[in-house]
Design an enzyme around this catalytic site. Structure first.
Site, short mmCIF file in Angstrom:
data_model
loop_
_atom_site.label_atom_id
_atom_site.label_comp_id
_atom_site.label_asym_id
_atom_site.label_seq_id
_atom_site.Cartn_x
_atom_site.Cartn_y
_atom_site.Cartn_z
N LYS A 22 -3.28 -4.14 -49.83
CA LYS A 22 -2.37 -4.34 -48.69
C LYS A 22 -3.12 -4.30 -47.36
CE LYS A 22 0.12 -0.78 -46.80
NZ LYS A 22 0.15 -0.69 -45.34
N ASN A 23 -3.91 -3.23 -47.17
CA ASN A 23 -4.50 -3.05 -45.84
C ASN A 23 -5.63 -4.04 -45.54
OD1 ASN A 23 -2.62 -1.16 -45.22
ND2 ASN A 23 -3.91 0.61 -45.64
N CYS A 117 4.65 3.03 -40.40
CA CYS A 117 4.96 4.39 -40.85
C CYS A 117 4.87 5.34 -39.67
CB CYS A 117 3.96 4.83 -41.92
SG CYS A 117 4.23 4.01 -43.50
N ARG A 122 0.73 7.54 -32.73
CA ARG A 122 -0.21 6.53 -33.25
C ARG A 122 -0.73 5.72 -32.07
NH1 ARG A 122 1.55 4.03 -38.97
NH2 ARG A 122 -0.66 3.52 -38.96
N ASP A 305 -4.07 8.18 -47.24
CA ASP A 305 -2.99 7.41 -47.86
C ASP A 305 -2.73 7.83 -49.31
OD1 ASP A 305 -2.78 6.13 -45.47
OD2 ASP A 305 -3.81 4.31 -46.09
N ARG A 397 7.33 -2.08 -48.97
CA ARG A 397 6.38 -2.62 -47.98
C ARG A 397 4.98 -2.72 -48.58
NH1 ARG A 397 5.54 1.14 -43.62
NH2 ARG A 397 3.72 -0.18 -43.52
C1 EPZ Z 1 -4.80 2.52 -41.05
O1 EPZ Z 1 -3.92 2.85 -40.00
C2 EPZ Z 1 -3.95 2.26 -42.26
N1 EPZ Z 1 -3.04 1.15 -41.96
C3 EPZ Z 1 -3.16 3.51 -42.63
O2 EPZ Z 1 -2.52 3.25 -43.87
C4 EPZ Z 1 -4.13 4.68 -42.83
O3 EPZ Z 1 -3.39 5.87 -42.99
C5 EPZ Z 1 -5.06 4.84 -41.64
O4 EPZ Z 1 -5.71 3.57 -41.34
C6 EPZ Z 1 -6.16 5.87 -41.88
O5 EPZ Z 1 -6.90 5.51 -43.01
C7 EPZ Z 1 -3.48 -0.09 -42.11
O6 EPZ Z 1 -4.61 -0.35 -42.49
C8 EPZ Z 1 -2.50 -1.18 -41.81
P1 EPZ Z 1 -6.44 4.77 -37.65
P2 EPZ Z 1 -4.47 2.89 -38.49
O7 EPZ Z 1 -6.53 3.97 -36.40
O8 EPZ Z 1 -5.49 1.83 -38.33
C9 EPZ Z 1 -6.24 8.16 -34.23
C10 EPZ Z 1 -0.78 3.11 -45.42
O9 EPZ Z 1 -0.15 4.04 -45.95
N2 EPZ Z 1 -6.35 7.03 -33.28
O10 EPZ Z 1 -7.60 4.84 -38.55
O11 EPZ Z 1 -3.30 2.88 -37.60
C11 EPZ Z 1 -4.88 8.17 -34.95
O12 EPZ Z 1 -3.90 8.82 -34.16
C12 EPZ Z 1 -1.10 3.15 -43.95
O13 EPZ Z 1 -1.16 2.11 -46.04
C13 EPZ Z 1 -6.53 7.29 -31.94
O14 EPZ Z 1 -6.56 8.45 -31.50
O15 EPZ Z 1 -5.16 4.31 -38.48
C14 EPZ Z 1 -5.22 8.88 -36.23
O16 EPZ Z 1 -5.18 10.26 -36.04
C15 EPZ Z 1 -0.32 4.17 -43.22
N3 EPZ Z 1 -6.65 6.23 -31.08
C16 EPZ Z 1 -6.67 8.47 -36.52
O17 EPZ Z 1 -7.18 7.97 -35.28
C17 EPZ Z 1 -6.62 4.94 -31.50
O18 EPZ Z 1 -6.75 4.04 -30.66
C18 EPZ Z 1 -6.84 7.38 -37.57
O19 EPZ Z 1 -6.03 6.25 -37.23
C19 EPZ Z 1 -6.45 4.69 -32.86
C20 EPZ Z 1 -6.31 5.76 -33.74
#
Ligand code: EPZ
Length: 428
Positions: A22-23, A117, A122, A305, A397
């Site tokens: 998916k991702n 989610c 976020r 995840d 989803r």
């Molecule tokens: C991706 O989300 C995945 N989604 C999520 O999977 C997954 O949980 C996550 O990566 C972590 O592995 C997709 O790939 C579509 P991040 P993403 O940016 O990219 C902080 C699922 O279940 N952060 O790696 O949104 C944030 O708050 C989904 O399939 C900032 O501070 O996650 C978090 O604590 C849900 N500033 C951490 O980084 C930013 O600009 C990781 O978030 C961006 C993120």
């Protein structure tokens, strides 16, 4: 309204084939915008998030044709707008990848703030930091982010947090930028490597994906080709837990065992036997789950995840386990639902303490998000009696044909329709 009804207690056995990731799919589909040509994408999972992303591209003018159930042909040449429709993008976190892709192609993008989610704040500050470093300006109006640049120019970007989304978005924006971009403290997830492989196969010049330093030399043009998406690490992990939690014996096909290492390591610690082959793995549950501490981390650590799913498994362990969520602020909302089934879990901030119990009891529960929903299915599979799970749109989803796949290995699970409210007028 629809819900899943599960009569738990069956031991899962047999074979199941894992779908495309998916991702990776939700990053590669918007990345086709940059290609500005015809791409054929294989091994696409048939899930709601993918359908939604394909629909967004169609609304922008792309021609999307289904060649077979897991292959799309996407022609992005007709896209002539850099604005993504609010109604379509707001429910999906990955719609933020449209920012990087549209910026890379049109030097402008206008996309609503993403949904998806909900497990705490976020932010997208690191995505915007990356765009700024490449020479773009951004502002927020009417709930949408506008990003524009006269010309994107490569730069050194250090991400303050390891972010999958920011790494992907900066890669997308940098692929056709002038000169060299270096992303430091980049995320290393398999879907980042897959996106880089996809873009490289279309003519991009990206090196180092899968390490924490990614180097991108901008190219003028990409050209459309065929590409096959990697198998879904998290779907595979979920079926591994489904097997372990029912003391079953299931072989998963179409997997990359290397991507599953952190999950395999933890399941092995819990007493589950795992045999690895080239592109399949066999999971053999012993019926006893040993207590185990788990901490989620960016890849190659244990994936966040898989945190809710492993929590369900630990509910049946032989002692007390500690689950530490180090990626998200608030990813334990589903715990209250497990507690309705008799789970003994206490949560303090980002730590959950799980006391293993002999059995859970069936109860009506609700999926609070995608992986939370998967955790409830797993708990229900191991619980004697009838569990009903509502709000299953979250689960659909991200999991292709979950009812069919689980049924094929012996689970008693059905999707049923029920009226939201009793309607007297209709009934009379
Ligand atoms: C991706 O989300 C995945 N989604 C999520 O999977 C997954 O949980 C996550 O990566 C972590 O592995 C997709 O790939 C579509 P991040 P993403 O940016 O990219 C902080 C699922 O279940 N952060 O790696 O949104 C944030 O708050 C989904 O399939 C900032 O501070 O996650 C978090 O604590 C849900 N500033 C951490 O980084 C930013 O600009 C990781 O978030 C961006 C993120």
């Amino acid at each position: 309204m629809e819900k899943f009804v599960i009569n738990g207690g069956n031991r899962l056995t047999g074979d199941v084939t894992i779908s495309g990731a998916k991702n990776a799919a939700v990053a590669i589909i918007p990345a086709t915008i940059l290609v500005d040509d015809v791409c054929v994408i294989e091994n696409i999972p048939n899930i709601d998030d993918v359908a939604r992303m394909a629909h967004i591209l169609e609304e922008m003018g792309a021609k999307v044709r289904l060649i077979n159930k897991s292959t799309f042909e996407i022609d992005t040449r007709p896209i002539n707008t850099y604005i993504a429709n609010y109604d379509s993008v707001r429910r999906m976190r990955a719609s933020c990848y449209l920012l990087g892709a549209l910026l890379g192609r049109f030097s402008s993008a206008e996309v609503s703030l993403p949904g998806g989610c909900n497990f705490g704040v976020r932010p997208i500050d690191q995505h915007l930091k990356g765009f700024s470093a490449l020479g773009a300006e951004y502002f927020l109006t009417g709930g949408s982010i506008h990003v524009k640049a006269d010309e994107l120019t490569g730069n050194h970007i250090y991400l303050d947090v390891v972010s999958v989304g920011a790494t992907i978005n900066v890669m997308l924006a940098a692929v056709k930028a002038k000169g060299k971009t270096v992303i430091e403290n980049a995320a290393r997830e398999p879907h980042i490597v897959d996106l880089a492989n996809f873009l490289n196969s279309m003519g991009a010049n990206i090196m180092g994906a899968g390490t924490d330093v990614i180097k991108i030399r901008g190219v003028e043009k990409l050209r459309g080709r065929s590409y096959s998406i990697i198998p879904d690490q998290i779907e595979a992990g979920t079926y591994m837990v489904a097997t372990a939690i029912t003391g079953g014996d299931v072989t998963l096909h179409n997997v990359i065992p290397k991507h599953l290492e952190s999950i395999t390591a933890k399941l092995t610690e819990m007493g589950v036997e795992i045999r690895e082959y080239d592109d399949s793995i066999r999971v053999i549950g012993s019926g006893v789950i040993k207590k185990c501490n788990v901490k989620t981390m960016p890849h190659p650590g244990f994936p966040t995840d898989m945190q809710p799913q492993i929590c369900s498994l630990l509910c049946f362990s032989d002692g007390t386990s500690i689950l530490n969520e180090s990626v998200w602020d608030n990813r334990f909302k589903y715990v209250d639902e497990l507690k309705r089934m008799g789970a003994q879990i206490s949560v303090d901030g980002k730590i959950a303490v799980i006391e293993g119990v002999e059995e859970l009891k069936p109860a009506p529960v609700k999926a609070t998000d995608l992986r939370a929903g998967a955790a409830l299915i797993l708990a229900a599979l191991a619980t004697n009696g009838r569990t009903e799970i509502e709000d299953i749109h979250h689960i659909e989803r991200g999991y292709e044909n979950i009812v069919e796949k689980l049924s094929s290995i012996g689970a008693d699970i059905k999707k049923v329709y029920f009226p939201e409210e009793f309607n007297f007028t209709k009934a009379l």
